[in-house]
Design an enzyme around this catalytic site. Structure first.
Site, mmCIF file in Angstrom:
data_model
loop_
_atom_site.group_PDB
_atom_site.id
_atom_site.type_symbol
_atom_site.label_atom_id
_atom_site.label_comp_id
_atom_site.label_asym_id
_atom_site.label_seq_id
_atom_site.Cartn_x
_atom_site.Cartn_y
_atom_site.Cartn_z
ATOM 1 N N SER A 52 -82.760 -23.530 0.453
ATOM 2 C CA SER A 52 -83.319 -22.245 0.611
ATOM 3 C C SER A 52 -82.221 -21.393 1.102
ATOM 4 O O SER A 52 -82.395 -20.043 1.161
ATOM 5 C CB SER A 52 -84.402 -22.177 1.748
ATOM 6 O OG SER A 52 -83.898 -22.657 2.839
ATOM 7 N N ASP A 93 -71.913 -20.536 8.808
ATOM 8 C CA ASP A 93 -73.091 -21.240 9.131
ATOM 9 C C ASP A 93 -72.950 -22.447 9.770
ATOM 10 O O ASP A 93 -73.913 -22.482 10.925
ATOM 11 C CB ASP A 93 -73.345 -22.168 7.603
ATOM 12 C CG ASP A 93 -73.600 -21.234 6.507
ATOM 13 O OD1 ASP A 93 -73.671 -19.872 6.778
ATOM 14 O OD2 ASP A 93 -73.679 -21.659 5.456
HETATM 15 C C1 GLA Z 1 -72.479 -19.578 2.632
HETATM 16 C C2 GLA Z 1 -71.350 -20.130 3.317
HETATM 17 C C3 GLA Z 1 -70.841 -19.261 4.407
HETATM 18 C C4 GLA Z 1 -70.809 -17.715 3.873
HETATM 19 C C5 GLA Z 1 -72.214 -17.349 3.117
HETATM 20 C C6 GLA Z 1 -72.001 -16.063 2.634
HETATM 21 O O1 GLA Z 1 -73.698 -19.811 3.381
HETATM 22 O O2 GLA Z 1 -71.533 -21.392 3.682
HETATM 23 O O3 GLA Z 1 -69.748 -19.523 4.979
HETATM 24 O O4 GLA Z 1 -69.473 -17.587 3.364
HETATM 25 O O5 GLA Z 1 -72.550 -18.326 2.292
HETATM 26 O O6 GLA Z 1 -71.925 -14.982 3.644
#
Ligand code: GLA
Length: 390
Positions: free
Chosen positions: A125, A175
């Protein structure tokens, strides 16, 4: 849940011994998208949903994994002497990647494990279920081996390293950082150029954060993600010929407009423009939030989506349909895609009295336009990863 997981663990792996329990959340990013690998700012928060893990050390070097989310797959067996990323290893490539990373970083993993996990983050998701599995594994390994020299920040960095070098996705730090460092009722204002951060309380009086999941599988998402990253790197190299910067995040809008013609390709120029403007927008968003102006915060969220749609081109019909339907609803403060894009989820701030209408109307428009249903989740902001205390 703990009881059910324990029963399953004992049924599959036998009872007794030192079975320990851990949790790592998922995350949602409020604003600052595709800025974390461009030296910019992000503003994510950890959720109360996430990944639960039970684990027990083994005497040998065998690894046995079971996910209650993929019961049909059953127990996946592997070995500490075979820590390589394989398609058929499915989700276990994430915990195995962390074990490999610990080894690489001189924190040896000498025993096998029996591991059972259960996650309530909707799959694929874009709410960081993979970072959640990485960090929960990191917390488990640190605890099992007493590697107290590793901070939560270190575990986030090891998770990113693992994802980059073991799983082959060139993600930034957002993340894993949000999953490891989250704090209840706060978003994390993180400067990815030096990892300095502060917690910003999110007081949403009379409002909720609602996540809408497009149910569009990411598919080619990972390769597109790496492609965007490469485009930004190329644009940066072109800019560096005319200006002294280390990252796109060092430019504000004016500075960018002055040098942008050094980027010789129109598409790359758009990608860089997004990275620069989104970073500035994120800084403004945190400022207005601190000043209590949630309406302006919402407008900046909307502008973020427009930039991701038109300049960065990572939204797609599904996410655009969800967001554009949300914008039409009275009581929606702001709405945008969240995470990598190419499918996944949107995040919206919605007045309490409009939540039901939001779910009904956005849901109907989505079904009519796309042909299958979206799912909606009002969410709470929770703490980062750790021991799962009952
Ligand atoms: C994914 C990557 C993050 C970030 C986002 C976009 O979730 O894991 O490091 O780059 O995309 O903001």
């Amino acid at each position: 849940m703990r009881q059910k997981m324990m029963e399953k663990f004992e049924e599959l792996f036998g009872g007794g011994g030192d079975i320990r329990a851990y949790f790592a959340p998922g995350r949602v990013n409020l604003i600052g998208e595709h800025t974390d690998y461009n030296g910019g700012h992000v503003f994510p928060c950890a959720l109360t949903i996430g990944t639960y893990m039970l684990a027990r050390k083994r005497e040998d070097r065998v690894l046995r994994f079971y996910s209650m989310n993929f019961e049909k797959i059953g127990v996946i067996v592997s070995d500490l002497d075979d820590l390589s990323c394989k398609k058929e290893a499915s989700w276990t490539n994430y915990p195995k990647g962390m074990m490999w990373t610990f080894e690489q970083r001189k924190h040896p993993i000498t025993n096998g494990f029996d591991i059972l996990i259960y996650g309530n983050i909707p799959n694929g998701s874009g709410l960081s279920s993979s970072a959640s599995v990485e960090v929960v594994t990191g917390v488990m390994l640190r605890d099992m081996y007493g590697y107290d020299d590793l901070t939560m920040e270190d575990l986030a960095l090891l998770g990113q390293y693992s994802e980059n070098h073991f799983n082959g996705v060139n993600c930034g730090i957002m993340d894993q950082f949000a999953v490891a460092m989250g704090k209840k009722d706060c978003a994390i204002y993180l400067d990815t150029s030096d990892l300095s951060y502060e917690y910003a309380p999110i007081r949403l009086d009379g409002m909720k954060i609602v996540i809408a999941c497009s149910n569009k599988k990411r598919g080619l998402g990972d390769s597109k993600y790496n492609e965007r990253r490469a485009e930004c790197e190329e644009a940066l190299a072109e800019l560096q010929k005319v200006t002294d910067i280390r990252t796109l995040g060092e430019l504000d809008e004016r500075a960018f407009e002055e040098v942008k013609d050094a980027i010789k390709d129109e598409v790359r120029q758009k990608r860089a423009r997004h990275a620069v403007y989104e970073n500035q927008r994120t800084k403004k968003a945190v400022e207005v939030l601190k000043a209590g102006d949630i309406q302006e915060f919402g407008r900046l969220m909307n502008a973020s989506h427009v930039s991701l749609r038109d300049d960065y081109e990572v939204t797609g019909k599904e996410l655009d349909t969800l967001v554009e339907a949300a914008w039409n609803i009275d009581g929606v403060i702001g709405s945008r895609m969240t995470g990598a894009g190419f499918g996944g989820c949107t995040v919206s701030i919605v007045r309490d009295d409009a939540v039901d209408r939001f779910i009904e109307e956005v849901g109907r428009t989505y079904l009519e336009t796309i042909g299958y249903a979206a799912d909606f989740y009002p969410v709470e902001i929770g703490d980062g990863a750790g021991i799962w205390k009952e």
